[in-house]
Enzyme design. Structure first.
Site, mmCIF file in Angstrom:
data_model
loop_
_atom_site.group_PDB
_atom_site.id
_atom_site.type_symbol
_atom_site.label_atom_id
_atom_site.label_comp_id
_atom_site.label_asym_id
_atom_site.label_seq_id
_atom_site.Cartn_x
_atom_site.Cartn_y
_atom_site.Cartn_z
ATOM 1 N N LYS A 1 -9.586 5.660 -6.726
ATOM 2 C CA LYS A 1 -8.355 4.994 -6.283
ATOM 3 C C LYS A 1 -8.746 3.621 -5.768
ATOM 4 O O LYS A 1 -9.600 3.519 -4.888
ATOM 5 C CB LYS A 1 -7.711 5.795 -5.151
ATOM 6 C CG LYS A 1 -7.307 7.195 -5.581
ATOM 7 C CD LYS A 1 -5.833 7.248 -5.900
ATOM 8 C CE LYS A 1 -5.451 8.656 -6.328
ATOM 9 N NZ LYS A 1 -4.048 8.723 -6.731
ATOM 10 N N LYS B 1 1.533 15.057 -14.939
ATOM 11 C CA LYS B 1 1.484 16.066 -13.884
ATOM 12 C C LYS B 1 2.554 17.107 -14.204
ATOM 13 O O LYS B 1 3.748 16.814 -14.072
ATOM 14 C CB LYS B 1 1.770 15.422 -12.523
ATOM 15 C CG LYS B 1 0.744 14.380 -12.109
ATOM 16 C CD LYS B 1 1.115 13.792 -10.752
ATOM 17 C CE LYS B 1 -0.044 13.021 -10.143
ATOM 18 N NZ LYS B 1 -0.254 11.717 -10.767
HETATM 19 MG MG MG Z 1 -2.074 7.973 -10.601
#
Ligand code: MG
Length: 330
Positions: free
Chosen positions: A130, A228
């Site tokens: 990230k 997801k």
């Molecule tokens: Mg992402």
């Protein structure tokens, strides 16, 4: 009529989970769903208000009134898969093809280079980072990842801008670039500027997905879809990827271990059906939280999840012992 019960939980992150979320407990609920055909299945419901989701209570209150949010719709879809597997006395692992997961680093600060050799020797071949908090430090870290021969997946979570992204990429050394597998949500979705971004690195769409206009005759400006199952209609995503020749990465939603197990199950199922279209998954998000009873039943071997006890998503004994409350108007 289907009957729905809930069990509310909170997860404690070990550190900040991304550039836009401070460290605090995360709320969610497990759902137990009983169908009129006698089948019972379980799923997670884990909203991300930081990404624009309504808070948990709103989803449950709506559900009690018979209004089903898109997140709850996915939970019901997953619970039905679980219910079917349980009825057939099968575990997700009996059906799908196991696949690797990327290693996840929620921040690069404090990671020593020797650590990368360690995860490599465990069998990991890709690392997800990230980024967007400390561009200089992050670029320095990428050189270590490339030196270790690890594929790099970056995620900006759509913070920043084209200018920041371009500056970042201009500072990535040429030796590191070939190791970048893709960059997720480099900045807020925009067809033109994402096309420009694609000239600098392969681009993946994740949470910016809902802004994409799919009905155009042109290939959308990205190479990979991060899907997801807890948040996105999987069948539609498969259809888009096939139509536009995109690759797909299945990830958990940084949710409860029940959500993680569902994402792993769907990833294995899709790997079996679609082979090379399905890239290494990103489901090992349970490690971002303090260990709980459920997490002790998620078994891993290096980058792979291993079959746990029980049917469907597993956790049979723990799920049975929970105190469930009917979802109804209060
Ligand atoms: Mg992402």
């Amino acid at each position: 009529m289907i009957k729905i019960f809930s069990y509310s939980y909170s997860l404690r992150p070990l550190t900040s989970l991304n550039a836009i979320t401070p460290v605090k407990e995360r709320e969610g609920a497990l759902l137990k769903i009983e169908w009129p055909d006698g089948k019972t299945g379980y799923a997670d419901l884990h909203p991300w208000p930081e990404l624009g989701d309504a808070p948990l209570a709103a989803h449950l209150q709506d559900l009690a009134k018979g209004k089903i949010s898109s997140l709850v719709e996915q939970s019901i879809w997953l619970a039905r898969k679980d219910a079917q597997l349980r009825a057939d006395k099968k575990n997700y692992f009996d059906e799908g093809v196991p696949l690797k997961n990327n290693f996840i680093l929620s921040q690069v600060k404090g990671v020593v280079p020797g650590f990368l050799d360690e995860i490599k020797s465990e069998g990991f071949t890709s690392v997800k980072v990230k980024v967007g908090r400390d561009l200089q430090g992050e670029i320095g870290f990428l050189t270590h990842l490339a030196a270790a021969g690890l594929a790099i997946r970056l995620d900006f979570n759509a913070i920043g801008s084209w200018q920041i992204f371009e500056k970042f990429m201009s500072q990535v050394p040429p030796t590191v670039r070939p190791f970048i597998e893709y960059i997720e949500d480099p900045f807020p979705y925009d067809e033109k500027s994402w096309s420009e971004a694609q000239k600098l690195a392969p681009i993946a769409v994740d949470n910016e997905f809902h802004k994409v206009r799919w009905n155009r005759d042109e290939k959308p400006p990205f190479d990979v879809m991060v899907v997801k199952p807890a948040r996105v209609d999987v069948d539609k995503a498969v259809e888009y990827c096939k139509k536009w020749n995109l690759k797909m990465t299945i990830t958990s939603s940084m949710d409860h271990p029940v959500g993680v197990a569902h994402a792993v199950g769907v990833a294995m199922e899709l790997k079996k059906l679609h082979g090379d279209m399905i890239l290494d998954a990103g489901c090992m998000t349970h490690r971002l939280y303090q260990m709980d009873l459920f997490a002790t039943e998620l078994f891993t071997q290096g980058p792979y999840f291993a079959k746990g006890r029980g049917y469907g998503v597993g956790f049979d004994n723990i799920l049975k012992a929970l105190k469930w409350y009917p979802v109804k108007n209060s």
